[in-house]
Design a protein around this motif. Structure first.
Motif, PDB file in Angstrom:
ATOM      1  N   ILE A 261       0.880  -1.178   0.000  1.00 51.73           N
ATOM      2  CA  ILE A 261       0.000   0.000   0.000  1.00 51.73           C
ATOM      3  C   ILE A 261       0.911   1.221   0.000  1.00 51.73           C
ATOM      4  CG2 ILE A 261      -1.989   1.065   1.131  1.00 51.73           C
ATOM      5  CD1 ILE A 261      -2.579  -1.723   0.271  1.00 51.73           C
ATOM      6  N   SER A 262       1.789   1.275  -0.981  1.00 50.28           N
ATOM      7  CA  SER A 262       2.868   2.261  -0.949  1.00 50.28           C
ATOM      8  C   SER A 262       2.446   3.613  -1.535  1.00 50.28           C
ATOM      9  CB  SER A 262       4.075   1.739  -1.733  1.00 50.28           C
ATOM     10  OG  SER A 262       5.087   2.723  -1.791  1.00 50.28           O
ATOM     11  N   PRO A 263       2.806   4.697  -0.845  1.00 55.16           N
ATOM     12  CA  PRO A 263       2.575   6.022  -1.402  1.00 55.16           C
ATOM     13  C   PRO A 263       3.757   6.550  -2.206  1.00 55.16           C
ATOM     14  CG  PRO A 263       3.329   6.233   0.849  1.00 55.16           C
ATOM     15  CD  PRO A 263       3.298   4.748   0.543  1.00 55.16           C
ATOM     16  N   GLU A 264       4.856   5.765  -2.287  1.00 58.27           N
ATOM     17  CA  GLU A 264       6.116   6.330  -2.797  1.00 58.27           C
ATOM     18  C   GLU A 264       6.610   5.641  -4.064  1.00 58.27           C
ATOM     19  OE1 GLU A 264      10.697   7.362  -1.281  1.00 58.27           O
ATOM     20  OE2 GLU A 264       9.233   6.521   0.116  1.00 58.27           O
ATOM     21  N   ARG A 265       6.865   6.453  -5.078  1.00 60.90           N
ATOM     22  CA  ARG A 265       7.562   5.955  -6.271  1.00 60.90           C
ATOM     23  C   ARG A 265       9.053   5.882  -5.981  1.00 60.90           C
ATOM     24  NH1 ARG A 265       5.963   8.890 -11.318  1.00 60.90           N
ATOM     25  NH2 ARG A 265       4.854   6.972 -11.894  1.00 60.90           N
ATOM     26  N   PHE A 266       9.680   4.820  -6.496  1.00 58.98           N
ATOM     27  CA  PHE A 266      11.135   4.712  -6.434  1.00 58.98           C
ATOM     28  C   PHE A 266      11.733   5.258  -7.727  1.00 58.98           C
ATOM     29  CE2 PHE A 266      14.930   1.547  -6.215  1.00 58.98           C
ATOM     30  CZ  PHE A 266      15.777   2.566  -5.858  1.00 58.98           C
ATOM     31  N   LEU A 267      11.666   4.486  -8.804  1.00 58.07           N
ATOM     32  CA  LEU A 267      12.280   4.887 -10.065  1.00 58.07           C
ATOM     33  C   LEU A 267      11.301   4.685 -11.216  1.00 58.07           C
ATOM     34  CD1 LEU A 267      15.714   3.111  -9.564  1.00 58.07           C
ATOM     35  CD2 LEU A 267      15.383   5.591  -9.602  1.00 58.07           C
ATOM     36  N   GLN A 268      11.238   5.676 -12.063  1.00 57.31           N
ATOM     37  CA  GLN A 268      10.474   5.576 -13.303  1.00 57.31           C
ATOM     38  C   GLN A 268      11.386   5.921 -14.474  1.00 57.31           C
ATOM     39  OE1 GLN A 268       7.622   8.695 -14.396  1.00 57.31           O
ATOM     40  NE2 GLN A 268       6.103   7.106 -14.817  1.00 57.31           N
ATOM     41  N   VAL A 269      11.286   5.143 -15.545  1.00 61.08           N
ATOM     42  CA  VAL A 269      11.986   5.449 -16.791  1.00 61.08           C
ATOM     43  C   VAL A 269      10.962   5.449 -17.911  1.00 61.08           C
ATOM     44  CG1 VAL A 269      13.747   4.740 -18.454  1.00 61.08           C
ATOM     45  CG2 VAL A 269      14.135   4.374 -16.006  1.00 61.08           C
ATOM     46  N   THR A 270      10.925   6.516 -18.682  1.00 64.55           N
ATOM     47  CA  THR A 270      10.076   6.610 -19.868  1.00 64.55           C
ATOM     48  C   THR A 270      10.910   7.191 -20.994  1.00 64.55           C
ATOM     49  OG1 THR A 270       8.169   7.071 -18.439  1.00 64.55           O
ATOM     50  CG2 THR A 270       7.902   7.477 -20.801  1.00 64.55           C
ATOM     51  N   ASN A 271      11.148   6.384 -22.021  1.00 61.08           N
ATOM     52  CA  ASN A 271      11.967   6.825 -23.160  1.00 61.08           C
ATOM     53  C   ASN A 271      13.314   7.389 -22.697  1.00 61.08           C
ATOM     54  OD1 ASN A 271       9.841   6.144 -24.936  1.00 61.08           O
ATOM     55  ND2 ASN A 271       8.885   8.138 -24.600  1.00 61.08           N
ATOM     56  N   GLN A 272      13.975   6.651 -21.813  1.00 66.36           N
ATOM     57  CA  GLN A 272      15.305   6.994 -21.284  1.00 66.36           C
ATOM     58  C   GLN A 272      15.297   8.149 -20.279  1.00 66.36           C
ATOM     59  OE1 GLN A 272      17.001   4.095 -22.045  1.00 66.36           O
ATOM     60  NE2 GLN A 272      18.820   5.266 -22.571  1.00 66.36           N
ATOM     61  N   LYS A 273      14.129   8.747 -20.027  1.00 68.86           N
ATOM     62  CA  LYS A 273      14.036   9.832 -19.043  1.00 68.86           C
ATOM     63  C   LYS A 273      13.706   9.243 -17.670  1.00 68.86           C
ATOM     64  CE  LYS A 273      12.672  13.303 -22.462  1.00 68.86           C
ATOM     65  NZ  LYS A 273      14.080  13.595 -22.708  1.00 68.86           N
ATOM     66  N   TRP A 405       9.743  -4.258 -22.219  1.00 67.68           N
ATOM     67  CA  TRP A 405      10.650  -4.549 -23.322  1.00 67.68           C
ATOM     68  C   TRP A 405      11.078  -3.312 -24.099  1.00 67.68           C
ATOM     69  CZ3 TRP A 405       7.089  -9.231 -24.024  1.00 67.68           C
ATOM     70  CH2 TRP A 405       7.663 -10.356 -23.438  1.00 67.68           C
ATOM     71  N   ARG A 406      10.384  -2.200 -23.933  1.00 69.04           N
ATOM     72  CA  ARG A 406      10.820  -0.958 -24.577  1.00 69.04           C
ATOM     73  C   ARG A 406      11.926  -0.276 -23.779  1.00 69.04           C
ATOM     74  NH1 ARG A 406       5.034   1.847 -24.520  1.00 69.04           N
ATOM     75  NH2 ARG A 406       5.344   1.097 -22.376  1.00 69.04           N
ATOM     76  N   GLY A 407      12.161  -0.748 -22.544  1.00 64.71           N
ATOM     77  CA  GLY A 407      13.137  -0.107 -21.673  1.00 64.71           C
ATOM     78  C   GLY A 407      12.519   0.792 -20.635  1.00 64.71           C
ATOM     79  N   ASN A 408      11.188   0.879 -20.611  1.00 66.94           N
ATOM     80  CA  ASN A 408      10.516   1.698 -19.603  1.00 66.94           C
ATOM     81  C   ASN A 408      10.408   0.945 -18.287  1.00 66.94           C
ATOM     82  OD1 ASN A 408      10.244   3.641 -21.551  1.00 66.94           O
ATOM     83  ND2 ASN A 408       8.074   3.262 -21.952  1.00 66.94           N
ATOM     84  N   MET A 409      10.348   1.680 -17.204  1.00 66.12           N
ATOM     85  CA  MET A 409      10.288   1.083 -15.871  1.00 66.12           C
ATOM     86  C   MET A 409       9.436   1.953 -14.960  1.00 66.12           C
ATOM     87  SD  MET A 409      13.422   0.094 -13.220  1.00 66.12           S
ATOM     88  CE  MET A 409      14.200   1.707 -13.179  1.00 66.12           C
ATOM     89  N   ASP A 410       8.744   1.304 -14.022  1.00 66.85           N
ATOM     90  CA  ASP A 410       8.110   2.024 -12.924  1.00 66.85           C
ATOM     91  C   ASP A 410       8.128   1.109 -11.709  1.00 66.85           C
ATOM     92  OD1 ASP A 410       7.022   4.179 -11.655  1.00 66.85           O
ATOM     93  OD2 ASP A 410       5.108   4.157 -12.734  1.00 66.85           O
ATOM     94  N   THR A 411       8.623   1.624 -10.586  1.00 70.91           N
ATOM     95  CA  THR A 411       8.742   0.848  -9.367  1.00 70.91           C
ATOM     96  C   THR A 411       8.353   1.692  -8.168  1.00 70.91           C
ATOM     97  OG1 THR A 411      11.087   1.460  -9.197  1.00 70.91           O
ATOM     98  CG2 THR A 411      10.597  -0.669 -10.209  1.00 70.91           C
ATOM     99  N   ASN A 412       7.880   1.025  -7.137  1.00 74.05           N
ATOM    100  CA  ASN A 412       7.609   1.731  -5.893  1.00 74.05           C
ATOM    101  C   ASN A 412       8.703   1.431  -4.873  1.00 74.05           C
ATOM    102  OD1 ASN A 412       7.132  -0.786  -4.697  1.00 74.05           O
ATOM    103  ND2 ASN A 412       4.965  -0.463  -4.340  1.00 74.05           N
TER     104      ASN A 412
END
Length: 460
Positions: A261-273, A405-412
């Motif tokens: 039940i996390s309120p916090e994003r760790f790392l996000q990558v979208t198109n290398q950003k 597979w595109r290289g995008n990431m989202d983690t909490n």
């Protein structure tokens, strides 16, 4: 090549709750729900529902095991688990990828426990390791159901549409009797792994280390454990409704369930950003609107919390700079206040752009575990955490999310996160300590953070 046939819009009701659709697979080994929990939050938009992975990767005790579930093939490696995960991810990548604006286009999904740090750094081994979870658990998924909560539309992603997996899921949903999951109930009271006196003693040891100059900040957490019976999915539904956290997740494996039940994003990558949003600074919500606004203003003006937050911003800037292009790392938002059902949090935003020869796996390894839940400097803080906390952290303060597979990431960041295993459920609460921290305030803050978890699941 046009790959539009790999993704399609589903004719599902716009007001259908994603949790209801996921419920028909919630008991399956490998089912994962990445859930924005209907939260009124800037990052709360997409829900990703997953089941039946192509392959599974687990890392434990220096061994990474990969298993192709359809081909009944397994292999083991003693290589760096991040490298093994990246290889498996690439090996199973389709020859052509879906072109979509949706956040996930197939790939690796799962968890990374706090203790995965031992694959990166040489750390002492003094705390008791009594929750036997893999330190890395990833499924490779080439299909998913995704809901865009902004547009109220549903999508099916499927690289093998002839298998009719989505159709079978929807048929199962249509045929379900909509009966609630088996109830979840504690059969004992929550038991902390340290008393208030124990916490006070460890707090003083932290202050000693801070005074000696070992660290500028050290995170100290206590663990709560209870016995339970019933279905962890039912517990997730209760907590989801009460917390409405934008980075929530539920993961089911053969012998354990993880509830985040996390309120916090760790790392996000979208198109290398790259973007990371560390939380550092917390205050309880007020009992009235006036009191709530006073609490929010108090947090915003707190020089202690600003100083604490800035330490972690600097740490994360350094971490992501290892794999980001020179000069690309920025801090567009500093000391924002975000509100949740039980607390207000101070949140900052750091951005960057990955180097051409780096990817999301490299970023995750460079930043793991998140600085907001270790302290600074990170390695020394982790050594002290291992010395002072009685038990290993397991899933707590690790991460859950995807690398596609595109290289995008989202983690909490897996705070406000529980493990249900072998009729025991574990939950953690902690906070960052600096030299001018007050012991009683910090001790009470651990309960403030869990005020919408421990009482909700209390023994009747």
């Amino acid at each position: 090549m046009n790959n539009s046939h790999f993704i399609s819009q589903l004719e599902l009701p716009s007001d259908l709750d994603s949790a209801l659709l996921f419920s028909v697979v919630a008991d399956e080994n490998g089912a994962i729900f990445l859930d924005s929990a209907n939260a009124e939050h800037q990052h709360s938009r997409y829900d990703i529902l997953l089941s039946a992975p192509l392959a599974r990767l687990t890392y434990k005790n220096g061994i990474t095991q990969t298993k192709l579930l359809q081909g009944l093939y397994t292999s083991e490696s003693q290589d760096d688990p991040f490298k093994v995960a990246r290889r498996l991810h690439a090996e199973l990548m389709p020859k052509s990828l879906v072109e979509t604006d949706l956040p996930f286009a197939g790939g690796s999904v799962g968890w990374f426990t706090y203790d995965l740090a031992r694959a990166i750094e040489n750390l002492p081994e003094t705390a008791q390791a009594d929750i036997n979870l893999p330190d890395m658990m990833l499924g490779i998924y080439d299909w998913a159901i995704i809901k865009d909560n902004k547009t109220k539309t549903w999508f099916a992603l499927d690289y093998q549409p002839k298998l009719k997996r989505v159709e079978r899921w929807l048929q199962k949903f249509e045929q379900s009797t909509a009966q609630p999951a088996e109830t979840f109930a504690l059969t004992s009271d929550w038991q902390a792994n340290m008393s208030e006196a124990d916490y006070r003693d460890k707090f003083e040891q932290v202050k000693k280390y801070l005074h000696q100059g070992d660290c500028y900040q050290i995170n100290l957490a206590q663990r709560f454990t209870a016995s339970f019976q019933g279905n962890a999915w039912s517990a997730y539904l209760k907590l989801r409704e009460r917390n409405k956290a934008p980075f929530s997740a539920f993961l089911r494996t053969e012998n354990a369930s993880v509830i985040s039940i996390s309120p916090e994003r760790f790392l996000q990558v979208t198109n290398q950003k790259v973007e990371t949003n560390p939380i550092k600074g917390t205050i309880a919500r007020g009992q009235s609107l006036k009191q709530d606004n006073l609490h929010k203003a108090k947090l915003k003006d707190s020089q202690k919390d600003r100083s604490e937050n800035l330490m972690i911003v600097d740490l994360l800037r350094n971490d992501i700079s290892k794999v980001c292009q020179a000069g690309s790392v920025r801090v567009p938002k500093l000391f924002d206040i975000e509100s949740f059902p039980s607390v207000h949090h101070m949140v900052s935003t750091i951005t960057g752009e990955l180097k051409d020869d780096k990817n999301a796996f490299d970023l995750l390894r460079a930043c793991f575990p998140g600085g907001s839940i270790t302290g600074a400097p990170k390695i020394r803080a982790m050594q002290i955490i291992e010395e002072l906390e009685p038990h290993r952290r397991s899933i707590y303060c690790g991460a859950i999310g995807f690398i596609d597979w595109r290289g995008n990431m989202d983690t909490n960041i897996t705070i406000r996160t529980l493990v249900a295993k072998e009729n025991k459920v574990h939950c953690w609460g902690g906070g960052g300590l600096v030299y001018d921290s007050n012991c009683l305030s910090e001790y009470n803050e651990t309960f403030d953070k869990l005020s919408q978890i421990l009482p909700v699941l209390k023994r009747n």
